[in-house]
Design an enzyme around this catalytic site. Structure first.
Site, PDB file in Angstrom:
ATOM      1  N   ASP A 143      41.440  27.393  19.033  1.00 45.23           N
ATOM      2  CA  ASP A 143      40.665  26.228  19.437  1.00 45.23           C
ATOM      3  C   ASP A 143      40.384  25.373  18.202  1.00 45.23           C
ATOM      4  O   ASP A 143      40.754  25.730  17.080  1.00 45.23           O
ATOM      5  CB  ASP A 143      39.375  26.652  20.146  1.00 45.23           C
ATOM      6  CG  ASP A 143      38.474  27.510  19.275  1.00 45.23           C
ATOM      7  OD1 ASP A 143      38.697  27.578  18.057  1.00 45.23           O
ATOM      8  OD2 ASP A 143      37.532  28.109  19.820  1.00 45.23           O
ATOM      9  N   CYS A 195      40.497  54.318  33.376  1.00 47.31           N
ATOM     10  CA  CYS A 195      40.210  54.843  34.714  1.00 47.31           C
ATOM     11  C   CYS A 195      41.041  56.085  35.042  1.00 47.31           C
ATOM     12  O   CYS A 195      40.650  56.897  35.884  1.00 47.31           O
ATOM     13  CB  CYS A 195      40.423  53.749  35.763  1.00 47.31           C
ATOM     14  SG  CYS A 195      39.181  52.423  35.642  1.00 47.31           S
ATOM     15  N   CYS A 213      44.264  51.707  34.953  1.00 44.64           N
ATOM     16  CA  CYS A 213      44.309  51.543  33.501  1.00 44.64           C
ATOM     17  C   CYS A 213      44.070  52.883  32.811  1.00 44.64           C
ATOM     18  O   CYS A 213      43.644  53.865  33.436  1.00 44.64           O
ATOM     19  CB  CYS A 213      43.286  50.507  33.036  1.00 44.64           C
ATOM     20  SG  CYS A 213      41.560  51.067  32.991  1.00 44.64           S
ATOM     21  N   CYS A 246      41.633  51.212  40.077  1.00 45.56           N
ATOM     22  CA  CYS A 246      42.290  50.755  38.846  1.00 45.56           C
ATOM     23  C   CYS A 246      43.135  51.875  38.258  1.00 45.56           C
ATOM     24  O   CYS A 246      42.755  53.049  38.292  1.00 45.56           O
ATOM     25  CB  CYS A 246      41.228  50.303  37.844  1.00 45.56           C
ATOM     26  SG  CYS A 246      41.890  49.752  36.254  1.00 45.56           S
ATOM     27  N   ASP A 290      40.713  31.041  29.136  1.00 41.70           N
ATOM     28  CA  ASP A 290      40.233  31.981  28.117  1.00 41.70           C
ATOM     29  C   ASP A 290      38.735  32.158  28.283  1.00 41.70           C
ATOM     30  O   ASP A 290      38.051  31.275  28.804  1.00 41.70           O
ATOM     31  CB  ASP A 290      40.516  31.461  26.705  1.00 41.70           C
ATOM     32  CG  ASP A 290      39.442  30.482  26.254  1.00 41.70           C
ATOM     33  OD1 ASP A 290      38.541  30.894  25.495  1.00 41.70           O
ATOM     34  OD2 ASP A 290      39.472  29.310  26.673  1.00 41.70           O
ATOM     35  N   HIS A 296      38.901  48.437  29.817  1.00 40.48           N
ATOM     36  CA  HIS A 296      39.009  48.318  31.277  1.00 40.48           C
ATOM     37  C   HIS A 296      38.820  46.875  31.732  1.00 40.48           C
ATOM     38  O   HIS A 296      39.583  46.381  32.577  1.00 40.48           O
ATOM     39  CB  HIS A 296      37.985  49.214  31.972  1.00 40.48           C
ATOM     40  CG  HIS A 296      37.830  48.877  33.421  1.00 40.48           C
ATOM     41  ND1 HIS A 296      38.745  49.271  34.375  1.00 40.48           N
ATOM     42  CD2 HIS A 296      36.909  48.112  34.072  1.00 40.48           C
ATOM     43  CE1 HIS A 296      38.375  48.795  35.562  1.00 40.48           C
ATOM     44  NE2 HIS A 296      37.267  48.082  35.401  1.00 40.48           N
TER      45      HIS A 296
END
Length: 373
Positions: free
Chosen positions: A94, A311, A308, A306, A268, A337
């Site tokens: 940015d 998890c 991931c 989930c 973002d 997560h």
């Protein structure tokens, strides 16, 4: 040739949503895309290898923070941000404008730039459109932003108008100061607060300057979601269809879906990492606060739906224990997560666009998550 190229793959038949790709010097990312925020050349608590595992295609770093510490000269000597932080995929920076106005208690805005006090040590600093570009050229991100003024919410019309017009003048100066246009794509930033006519005028002025992409700034700063969506509906149609559109500072699941529905390609936000460090967790059925006592004997994953790493391997009870014990691993696992959740959500959004069913996906997701339709 521009530093980046936007490839439109498909437009959803039931909405303005777009499926696409952005090709950059450090690789291609699929859109709509969520960009995790690595403010100080790091996504807090995560290594670059872990960021790849959660599915990050592109990350964002912050010009203001890196300008103050360690300094752009040091980053340039280290090979730019990619070499400095060991990340070989696309990076966006940015302009530093938002932080200058939001973090500094004392700032003085003039046509030539902004004088402000560092939030680190109180020292007096100056940032102008030219200086912002000089810093970003040194940082070496694939996509960089024009220096702009982010008007506060609420904001009087006359202030918003003056601010928007100055942002356009600053955008012209940024483009003139840009020294690496073949390697870094400079985006213009649409401003105008919550005034539709100012947003449309800002978009038209910036499109006339022919940037490689366009950001929509000054939203998600306190205004109701309905107002943000209304501004998007009146702004996005005035941006080119052959260039990427980036809605700055948006990261809640509802805003990501609603932004994509209105033709936004990039987002973002620090939200997933910030709330993760506080023990707030995204799940398919809404947010939970894993620090709460009711999870002390909950031996299920943080989100049973989930897949991931977190998890698959840890329970709510264990992660609550880590938070209560002050163990850093708890913050890392919650961050991991939450990032995976949003990045997986964007995959599902892209799939829904491909199948011409994003509005239906929105309804299904909102009902399950607990959002008001």
């Amino acid at each position: 040739m521009p530093a980046i190229r936007y490839e439109l793959i498909k437009t959803c038949a039931q909405s303005g949503a777009r499926l696409g790709r952005v090709h950059t010097p450090h690789g291609t990312f699929e859109t709509p895309a969520f960009m995790p925020v690595g403010t100080q050349a790091t996504v807090k608590g995560m290594t670059p290898e872990e960021m790849k595992e959660v599915g990050a295609q592109i990350i964002l770093s912050n010009t203001y923070h890196l300008f103050l510490r360690p300094g752009h000269d040091i980053v340039r000597e280290a090979g730019g941000l990619h070499g400095f932080m060991h990340w070989d995929r696309p990076i966006l920076t940015d302009s530093g404008g938002f932080q200058v106005f939001s973090l500094s208690k004392l700032n003085k805005i003039k046509e030539d730039g902004v004088t402000f006090r560092s939030h680190i040590d109180g020292s007096k600093k100056f940032l102008s459109p030219e200086m912002s570009i000089e810093v970003q050229n040194a940082l070496g991100a694939d996509i960089i932003m024009s220096f702009d003024e982010c008007a506060p919410y609420p904001c009087e019309y006359n202030y918003a108008k003056r601010s928007m017009e100055m942002t356009t003048r600053w955008a012209k100066r940024c483009k003139a100061a840009h020294r690496r246009p073949d390697e870094q794509a400079l985006f213009g930033i649409v401003q105008g607060s919550t005034y539709k006519e100012l947003r449309i005028e800002s978009a038209k002025q910036l499109v006339d300057l022919d940037f490689p992409g366009y950001s929509i700034g000054g939203l998600s700063v306190g205004e109701p979601g309905a107002i943000m969506n209304d501004i998007l509906e009146h702004t996005v149609p005035h941006l080119p269809t052959d260039k990427p559109r980036y809605l700055m500072g948006v990261g809640s699941p509802d805003f990501l879906i609603d932004g994509a529905l209105r033709g936004v390609d990039m987002f973002d936000c620090v939200l997933p990492t910030r709330i993760g460090r506080n023990g707030t967790i995204f799940t398919a059925n809404g947010r939970i606060i894993v620090r709460d006592a009711k999870y002390a004997r909950d031996y299920t994953p943080m989100d049973p739906e989930c897949d991931c790493y977190v998890c698959r391997n840890y329970t709510r009870a264990y992660i609550r224990h880590l938070f209560k014990a002050g163990e850093l691993l708890g913050l890392r696992l919650a961050t991991w997560h939450n990032l995976h959740f949003l990045l997986e959500l964007m995959k599902r959004v892209r799939q829904a666009i491909a199948e011409d069913r994003l509005p239906q996906f929105r309804t299904e997701f909102f009902l399950k998550y607990g959002y008001t339709l």
